[in-house]
Scaffold this active site. Structure first.
Site, PDB file in Angstrom:
ATOM      1  N   ASP A 268       0.749  -1.217  -0.567  1.00 12.37           N
ATOM      2  CA  ASP A 268       0.052  -0.001  -0.195  1.00 12.37           C
ATOM      3  C   ASP A 268       0.596   1.228   0.023  1.00 12.37           C
ATOM      4  O   ASP A 268       2.299   0.775   0.578  1.00 12.37           O
ATOM      5  CB  ASP A 268      -1.182  -0.041   1.481  1.00 12.37           C
ATOM      6  CG  ASP A 268      -2.093   0.758   0.978  1.00 12.37           C
ATOM      7  OD1 ASP A 268      -2.406   1.603  -0.056  1.00 12.37           O
ATOM      8  OD2 ASP A 268      -3.086   0.395   1.489  1.00 12.37           O
ATOM      9  N   TRP A 269       0.660   2.327   0.056  1.00 11.41           N
ATOM     10  CA  TRP A 269       1.202   3.334  -0.538  1.00 11.41           C
ATOM     11  C   TRP A 269       1.999   3.507   0.827  1.00 11.41           C
ATOM     12  O   TRP A 269       1.213   4.248   1.422  1.00 11.41           O
ATOM     13  CB  TRP A 269      -0.446   5.088  -0.144  1.00 11.41           C
ATOM     14  CG  TRP A 269       0.627   6.015  -0.710  1.00 11.41           C
ATOM     15  CD1 TRP A 269       0.669   7.092   0.247  1.00 11.41           C
ATOM     16  CD2 TRP A 269       0.429   7.280  -1.332  1.00 11.41           C
ATOM     17  NE1 TRP A 269       0.543   7.900  -0.365  1.00 11.41           N
ATOM     18  CE2 TRP A 269       0.644   8.032  -1.730  1.00 11.41           C
ATOM     19  CE3 TRP A 269      -0.391   6.919  -2.861  1.00 11.41           C
ATOM     20  CZ2 TRP A 269       0.941   9.040  -3.038  1.00 11.41           C
ATOM     21  CZ3 TRP A 269      -0.400   7.185  -4.246  1.00 11.41           C
ATOM     22  CH2 TRP A 269       0.214   8.364  -4.001  1.00 11.41           C
TER      23      TRP A 269
END
Ligand code: BGC
Length: 742
Positions: A268-269
């Site tokens: 994820d980011w």
């Protein structure tokens, strides 16, 4: 074959040959480049991107939807980098692109994989026209905590419903085989357990025993992978002490070794570098090492891989085969998507707008997603002929943007048809419509428009109050501890009710709310989640009986937030409560002794039942369930059983019912839930019509992860219920016996 659906084993072999051949020609820098995903953002192509793409230092970009920009980036990758490897272009296309479908929680209330698949297909077509070839959806986290803002993005609390609808989304996004012109690669997220964030606070740690992880949270991922899912995204959360992004149990043991997944695992980011913040690692270099060696293939928006992987390999700390297998996973998807053969989009930037077909699917999807929770004295449906004056009150009656919900980066609020607009057009000029927002936002504590609202209510035949949560109150990083209707909305409803007119509440929200304090102040409730672009016409059609509500709750509505987590598939406990065995707080005698309350698993102030159970939803028709029959009283562990019931529409309108089958395994090597959804079907019946609905339950459907965390079918006694919610009462039983030795 487990993942990446390609048309034949011959083409699988061809893809593997191409992957191997390309990998052999790559430098370490180019390999690490493939493992790096970079945020592009709005605007023209920036210089650093040009240099990095030419040098093969970027394998994927995200967050550009300008077809010209995407084409330029792809051209650089194809024509000006040494090996000409196209880019994966990622975007959060969560519940629509230009045309916005209901939020996933709303789509889940349709219990209809076909419409969910259609909605994803529309989103894929519109996104692909902009050059996007990878969406970060579906989110298939099982969500049992309505405080969690991301429950909006989920398909609800049940592993089977999430699995079936998640797989439908995968098919919708990816098409029959990934690589079609109008399809995009899907990404199952967030792997795994993100929905169990403590106290529903986004990003908080999760503590999930392995047995529960396997029996509940992992099941939808396995189903999505079986449907051909191209990628998974790791969760931000800490899973039993090891954040998912560096969790080799999840990424290696389960995903690769047990499931044989051959697609991409993306972080994820910036979640690789966040391993430092979690306190798992002390430097970006350590974080890169932990994530890559755990089996993460690509880093989303971060530079730990870019800056450190090469050195880690050169120093002999990270194995080169580790890098090769990550890059192979990425290239395999790029080949399977056909990106080497058709990397450029032909769309013009202004191209992707909506279409008649997209709007029709958005409307049908919204129509099926709306759940009627109450309809006292059958106040609904309203009559289009005799409703001469209607008061449309509340902050969400005409909120083109808020009705779209969270995650609508590319949605166009100008396309929204609001309830006010739709009701105006349905009733025509002869009816008087008073629209009064009354509150500035759903959070406002002052009812600035109270006098005007009450005046309108007194003039009207009926009041429809559009209350709930604005879009910004749910979604990522938007958790709430108090899940009542926010602001002064409960007060507004009370004051409207005091006008003496029938009051219908249309609740738009990103989560199940606690409606206990308002349920008696309204005559009817339609829960519309955030219904998307065509929410208005769908709501109008239901209010005026053009169609009967058919949505069913995909998540439990608690009476009090303190009951959370409350979900239907709970364990029985050693002291299960019953209605007659509990004493509530107001009934406890002043001199009561310690044992007087019944000594069971309930709350003194809330009891043990929810306000509205999972699977619940009313209709304008009445459905009667009778004659539950099982094709046998016993089955072997290699057999199946038919479970059938007569469903009769005893009402006076055509309507659709979602027939649900639940099972309880009475004794297991690990305790089993009191009920588990095993199958469901939407059935449409005319007034008076009766239909025999048959479910085929295979012994494999009863498999669960046992005391040794192995998937097994255990012989024993089972109960079964069929009905219109998880509280269904029509009950049968059967015995499962070991199959005969061959
Ligand atoms: C979210 C992901 C999303 C990603 C890219 C993250 O903050 O958790 O679900 O796909 O951002 O926008």
């Amino acid at each position: 074959m487990n993942s990446v659906t390609v048309s034949s084993s011959a083409s699988t072999a061809a893809v593997e040959d191409r992957v191997r051949e390309l990998l052999d020609r790559m430098t370490l820098t180019e390999k690490v480049g493939q493992m790096s995903q970079v945020n592009v953002g709005d605007g023209p192509v920036q210089d650093f991107l040009v240099d990095d793409i030419r040098a093969g230092r970027i394998g994927s970009v995200l967050n550009t939807v300008d077809a010209n920009v995407v084409n330029e980036l792809q051209r650089l990758a194809l024509e000006e980098s040494r090996l000409g490897i196209p880019l994966l272009v990622g975007r959060d296309v969560i519940h629509g692109f230009r045309t916005v479908m209901p939020i996933p929680l709303g789509q889940a209330a349709t219990w209809n994989p076909d419409i969910v698949q259609d909605a994803a297909r529309v989103a894929a077509q519109e996104a692909a026209a902009c050059g996007v070839n990878w969406t970060f959806a579906p989110m298939i986290d099982v969500a049992r905590d309505p405080r969690w803002g991301r429950i909006a993005e989920s398909l609800g609390e049940d592993p089977l419903l999430t699995a079936v609808l998640g797989a439908a989304m995968v098919r919708g996004f990816q098409g029959d085989t990934p690589g079609g012109q109008q399809s995009v690669a899907a990404c199952g997220k967030h792997f795994a357990g993100y929905g169990a964030a403590e106290s529903g606070r986004d990003y908080a740690a999760t503590n999930i025993p392995e047995n529960e992880l396997r029996n509940v949270h992992l099941r939808p991922f396995k189903a999505a992978i079986d449907a051909g899912l191209c990628s998974v995204m790791t969760s931000f959360s800490d899973v039993d002490g090891v954040p998912a992004t560096a969790n080799s149990f999840l990424l290696r043991t389960v995903l690769r070794e047990e499931w044989g997944f051959r697609g991409i695992a993306v972080s994820d980011w910036d979640s690789v570098k966040q391993l430092n913040v979690h306190g798992l690692t002390a430097s970006d270099r350590d974080a890169a090492f932990e994530a890559a060696s755990a089996g993460l293939d690509m880093e989303m928006h971060g530079d730990a891989f870019r800056h450190h992987l090469e050195d880690l390999v050169e120093q002999g700390i990270l194995s080169p085969t580790q890098i090769d297998s990550a890059v192979a996973n990425i290239l395999r998807i790029k080949f399977s998507l056909g990106l080497f053969d058709r990397p450029l989009t032909t769309a013009k930037p202004e191209d992707p707008t909506t279409s008649e077909e997209a709007l029709a699917i958005a409307r049908e999807s919204a129509l099926q997603s709306i759940v009627m929770l109450k309809n006292e004295h059958r106040v609904l449906p309203l009559s289009p002929e005799s409703t001469r004056s209607i008061a449309l009150i509340g902050p969400l009656a005409n909120a083109a943007r808020d009705q779209l919900g969270t995650w609508i980066f590319d949605g166009d609020p100008a396309l929204s048809v609001t309830p006010v607009q739709a009701i105006q057009s349905l009733l025509g000029p002869a009816a008087t419509i008073h629209h009064v927002p009354a509150l500035e936002t759903t959070r406002s504590r002052q009812i600035t428009g109270l006098d005007e609202a009450l005046f309108a209510a007194r003039q009207a035949d009926v009041v429809v109050a559009f209350v709930g949560e604005e879009a910004i109150l749910s979604g990522e990083a938007h958790s709430r501890a108090d899940i009542h209707l926010p602001g002064a909305q409960p007060d507004l409803l009370r004051q409207l009710k005091a006008c003496g007119k029938p009051v219908v509440a249309v609740v738009m929200a990103g989560r199940p709310l606690v409606l206990t304090d308002v349920v008696d102040d309204v005559d009817a409730i339609l829960f519309a989640a955030h219904p998307g672009t065509m929410g208005g016409p769908a709501i109008a059609d239901l209010l005026f009986g053009i169609e009967s509500p058919s949505g069913k709750l995909p998540a439990t509505f608690p009476r009090m937030v303190g009951q959370v987590p409350i979900y239907y598939a709970q364990k029985n406990t050693g002291r299960p409560p019953t209605p007659s065995s509990i004493v509530l707080i107001d009934d406890i005698d002043a001199d009561a002794d310690q044992l007087s309350t019944g000594m069971t698993a309930y709350h003194l102030d809330a009891g043990f039942t929810p306000l509205f159970p999972f699977g619940f939803g009313l209709s304008y028709a009445d459905f009667e369930y009778t004659n539950l029959r099982l094709s046998a009283a016993e089955m072997r562990t290699d057999e199946s059983l038919d479970i059938s019931v007569d469903l009769t529409n005893t009402g006076d309108c055509v309507a659709t019912e979602v027939v649900q089958l639940y099972v309880r395994d009475l004794v297991g090597s690990v305790t089993r839930p009191v009920r588990e959804l095993k199958a469901f079907r939407r059935v449409r019946l005319a007034p008076g019509e009766r239909n025999r609905v048959t479910f085929c339950l295979h012994a494999d459907d009863l498999a669960f992860f046992d005391r040794n965390n192995r998937l097994a079918v255990e012989a024993g006694e089972f109960h079964v219920w069929v009905g219109g919610s998880s509280a269904a009462e029509l009950k049968g039983a059967f015995v499962l016996r070991e199959s005969e030795p061959a």
